[in-house]
Every structure is written in C-alpha cells, then in structure tokens.
Scaffold this motif. Structure first.
Motif, PDB file in Angstrom:
ATOM      1  N   TYR A  22       7.693  -4.612  -3.462  1.00 60.47           N
ATOM      2  CA  TYR A  22       7.988  -4.672  -1.870  1.00 60.47           C
ATOM      3  C   TYR A  22       9.364  -5.396  -1.527  1.00 60.47           C
TER       4      TYR A  22
ATOM      5  N   SER B 290       3.890  -1.709   4.087  1.00 67.55           N
ATOM      6  CA  SER B 290       2.388  -1.676   4.124  1.00 67.55           C
ATOM      7  C   SER B 290       2.062  -0.556   5.092  1.00 67.55           C
ATOM      8  N   ARG B 291       2.837  -0.577   6.364  1.00 63.49           N
ATOM      9  CA  ARG B 291       2.387   0.412   7.375  1.00 63.49           C
ATOM     10  C   ARG B 291       0.969  -0.046   8.005  1.00 63.49           C
TER      11      ARG B 291
END
Ligand SMILES: Cc1cc2nc3c(=O)[nH]c(=O)nc-3n(C[C@H](O)[C@H](O)[C@H](O)COP(=O)(O)OP(=O)(O)OC[C@H]3O[C@@H](n4cnc5c(N)ncnc54)[C@H](O)[C@@H]3O)c2cc1C
Length: 490
Positions: free
Chosen positions: A252, A265-266
C-alpha cells in the motif's frame, strides 16, 4: 407481543450492527427493519443518481439478507417523522401494538443530528422507547479530547491520541466484537446463516394492509437514469473487496499514490453506506495501533484515522459544512469563472493529469485520491474557484461522496480547513503528472486523444494538438495570483 424496530440509515448491514444486535437480544429475535426515504435528502443540490443507485442496491441486498435470516425490511417513501407517524397510525388502526422500542445507529452530519433528535422526541410522544448506538466510527467525537478539553485541530496529535485510546482494553474489545460479525458474514456467504430473527412484517400485519414498500419502485425508476457502471453493493461485496485488498496491503505504501494501478482498497463507497465499517476493517486485517507508518498496514490505518478525524471535525464544528474552518478565508476573493469551471468538470483544461482525473470521475463515479488532491488544488489555486463548487460537484458525481471526508479533503486542498495544506504549497500539475503517472498510463486511459503522444510530452503544455485543448491557464502566473489572494485574506 414485544417486538422492536430498527431504523436503518447509513448502517446498511446486519454484521456487527450494534443497535440491531441489542434489539435482537432484548426482543428475543422479534425485530423488524425500516428504511425511510427522506425527501429533504433526495432534494439536496448535491444529490447523485449514481451514488443513490449504489445505495439502493445496498438496501436491496440488506432486505434479502434480513429475509434470509427471518426478519424483513419495510422501505417507506416518506421521511422518518411522517413515516413513523403513518406506520404507528396503521398499527393502531389494525389493533396491533406499537413496537417496544425503536433503535438506530449514530450519525454525525448536522442534518442527521437534527433529524435524530426529532425522531427521539417523536418516539417519546408515542410512549415508545428509543436508543442509539455507536456504529461507523471506532472512536466517537465525545470520546477523544485534548488533555485540557476540547477537540484536536491538528491531525498528528489527534492520531496519537486515537492510537493511544485504541490500545486501551475497552476500545480494543470494540474491534474484537466485530470478529463475530465477520464470521456471520462468512456463514451468510456460504448459505449457512442461522435464522436469528423471528418476525416478519407479513406476520406482524396478519393479513391487514400495512404501508406500501417502495423499494422496487425506487430501484426501477432510478436505474433508468444511471450513467456509470454500478459496482456490486452490500456487505458481502464489501467483504470481498476488503479481502481482495488484504493480499495487496503490504504494497500500500508504495503503490497508493499511483493512479494507473489498483494500489488502494476501494472501500470508501462501502464505508459510506455502512456496508462495512472501520472497526470491521481493523478486525479483518488485524490492524494494530501505533504502527510507525513503515508498513503498508500502518499507512492504511493512518488513512482510516484521517476519516475519523474529519468526522470529529464535522461533529464539533458543523459550520464547516458551509464555511471555511479557518475564518480568515471567509471572504477570500475567488475568481469563480464559470467557463473555467465547466472546462474543469468536462476534463478539458489542457492539463492532462487534471483532465484524466475529471474524466475518470465522470466515466466511473470514482477518482484516485492522489488525483483528487491534484484536481482540487488546481480548481482552487490555479483557477481560483471556490472550493464549495468543487465539493458540490464531487458530491454530485462520486459513488463514495461523503460529507465529512469530502469537505475535509476540499478544505485541505484549498488550505481553508483544519490542518490543511499550507496556502503557499501549491501543487504543480505538470510535476504531479510526471511524478505519479510518468509513463502516462493513467492519462491515456481517460484522455483517449492523447494516446499516441509519447509520455514525456504529457507533462508540459501541449499547444499543437488537433483536438486536445491548450492549457486554459499558465500555472506559474496563476500560482503568483493565488499567493497574492491568499496573502491578502490573511
Ligand atoms: C478533494 C477530496 C475529496 C474527497 N472526497 C471524499 C469523499 O467524498 N468520500 C470519501 O470517502 N473520501 C473522500 N476523499 C478521501 C479519499 O480520496 C478517499 O477516501 C479515497 O480515495 C477512497 O479510496 P480508497 O477506499 O481506495 O482509499 P484507501 O487509500 O484504500 O483508504 C482506506 C480508507 O481510508 C479512508 N481515507 C483514505 N484517504 C482519506 C482521506 N484523505 N481523508 C479521509 N479519509 C480517507 C477512506 O474511508 C478509505 O476508504 C477525498 C479526498 C480529497 C482530496
């Protein structure tokens, strides 16, 4: 017969729904769901058909889920004040007792706070008990204060205190609580969820006619107007999304700023509806407080804390919904050119990274966070257009449009907010494009007319293209003007 009603709002899930669980326990499974479409909300200027569709589909999933586990959801075409009055009137007319109690989960938006106070008064007037629980925030605004009292206005000490609190047993047990909800979701996905509820609306009415359920009508009429592909909605979809991110979380920190890939992550649109919540995400991913921001999971948790920060700001300073947090910018001299605003909305500013972002938003209902920062800085600093115009347009178009983080993000970019980007730090859109989309993959995905241009040409003014517009402003000049305008306001 003792039964309860849970009023769903932005907590569209069963798993780890604290108020619903409490009702289920106290009313021995006899709990029914209600959802009220509030005209005041649907008539807002920043209403979004696309986001509403995603929301409606979460309600459809919730209704189906409730039916599977022995309850049901009644969807009313009327705000809660009139909706509950109407419902109680019909129950009385059919000689059916009113519910023992009505519950809901807390919301912190100014509109919601007022609405919920009204609902509490209404229940009292009918002699119906009511209660509410904490839901989508792990730490609520009243629980996090500076040592001398009052809320934090700077993110870093806020985050430190948040982490400290979350180390505490009481807060930690809140995260633990959600593990049960996650296990339940797994059972539901496998078709093995128990019938935890014991009452449906049909059973309650016993042949009498109750209020009309309008869910299908809303879904049918709204779906005809939708202009983007609506992702799968609901808690199970949210959990799948979360799990697909788990494998990517280590990267990330490295990938979250690159808009051409799925480095984030959406989850935001699911969090907006309460299909999943921060504590659920923490429970599933095993996120630990007080990381040193070195790993992907630490950085990810930090973003979730930003979300809580903006909710605390909104709850403590509801005025930010309409005005700058920093009062000195109240009368900032915006240029507010309608022509420039339209070019920005259409993705025709002649700045490829800005245009790609605005076209991504229009075509998909979503925009990468790095690009949100770039387009917001461009609108407010390069075009000197009031952040409220941009904020409203985002709400009209984003599937995850959410007052607290949207307002916080806009005020951060415009340097008018709580702990914002300093006014003199003005993103250079050319350098931003070069740094975060060096090969132009993202730009070319959304600005098709630039497909054949070599990447290096995408990060400086393009003045000789047949279709693609020349830059509508000169960044260097606009930067100076903006600095001047901000300085004058200080
Ligand atoms: C101008 C502007 C407007 C924004 N409008 C919204 C909005 O309407 N709704 C919204 O949810 N977010 C908004 N954000 C914050 C952020 O852009 C989105 O939350 C993020 O892009 C969502 O993608 P993700 O779920 O993949 O995020 P991830 O990077 O995977 O982050 C995980 C979660 O943390 C939270 N989060 C991440 N970044 C932020 C942030 N900067 N501020 C607050 N919370 C954050 C979100 O809930 C997100 O789902 C805005 C940011 C800016 C700069």
């Amino acid at each position: 017969m003792k039964y309860g009603i849970h009023w769903f709002r932005r907590d569209l899930r069963v798993a780890g729904n604290r108020a619903l669980a409490k009702q289920c326990h106290e009313c021995e499974g006899r709990v029914l769901g209600v959802f009220c479409f509030d005209k005041k909300f649907l008539d807002r200027d920043d209403f979004s058909i696309n986001r509403f569709q995603f929301f409606l589909e979460a309600i459809v999933a919730l209704k189906k889920e409730l039916q599977t586990i022995g309850s049901d959801l009644l969807v009313l075409d009327i705000g809660p004040q009139h909706g509950f009055k109407e419902l109680f009137k019909k129950l009385k007319a059919a000689d059916i007792s009113l519910p023992h109690q009505v519950s809901w989960n807390r919301d912190y938006e100014p509109f919601a706070v007022e609405r919920d106070q009204g609902a509490e008064d209404l229940m009292k007037s009918y002699g119906v008990a009511s209660f509410h629980e904490r839901d989508h925030l792990l730490v609520e605004p009243h629980e996090l204060e500076k040592d001398g009292g009052g809320g934090y206005q700077v993110f870093s000490p806020f985050a430190r205190k948040w982490n400290q609190l979350v180390m505490d047993e009481e807060f930690n047990s809140r995260v633990e609580y959600y593990k049960k909800g996650l296990r339940y979701l797994d059972q539901l996905a496998a078709g093995k969820a128990d019938k935890i509820f014991k009452l449906t609306w049909d059973k309650l009415w016993e042949g009498e006619s109750g209020p009309e359920d309008v869910l299908n009508r809303y879904v049918e009429s709204n779906s005809r107007k939708v202009s983007v592909t609506i992702p799968r909605s609901g808690s199970l979809a949210a959990l799948e999304q979360l799990r697909s991110f788990r494998d990517r979380m280590d990267d990330y920190g490295e990938k979250r700023d690159i808009p051409s890939i799925q480095g984030t992550s959406r989850l935001s649109m699911y969090m907006k509806n309460g299909s999943i919540t921060t504590p659920m995400v923490m429970a599933e991913l095993g996120l630990e407080p007080f990381g040193k921001k070195e790993t992907g999971s630490d950085m990810f948790l930090n973003e979730l804390i930003w979300r809580e920060f903006y909710y605390h700001i909104l709850a403590r300073h509801p005025r930010v919904e309409n005005e700058p947090f920093l009062k000195q910018y109240k009368d900032l001299e915006w240029s507010n050119s309608k022509t420039w605003f339209d070019a920005w909305k259409e993705g025709k500013t002649g700045f490829p990274i800005v245009d790609a972002g605005m076209r991504e938003l229009k075509q998909t209902g979503w925009m990468h966070n790095r690009v949100r920062m770039i387009v917001a800085s461009f609108l407010t600093k390069d075009l000197l257009i009031d952040w409220r115009w941009g904020e409203q347009y985002f709400m009209e178009t984003l599937l995850d449009g959410d007052l607290a983080p949207n307002n916080g993000g806009w005020q951060w970019a415009a340097s008018t907010g709580c702990d914002p980007q300093p006014y003199f730090r003005i993103f250079n859109p050319w350098l931003q494009g070069k740094k975060f989309d060096p090969d132009g993959k993202y730009i070319k995905r959304y600005v098709g007319e630039l497909e054949d241009l070599p990447a290096k040409k995408l990060h400086s003014p393009i003045n000789d293209h047949k279709i693609y517009p020349k830059p509508i402003v000169d960044h260097k000049k606009q930067r100076e003007i903006a600095l001047d305008v901000y300085k004058r306001a200080r």
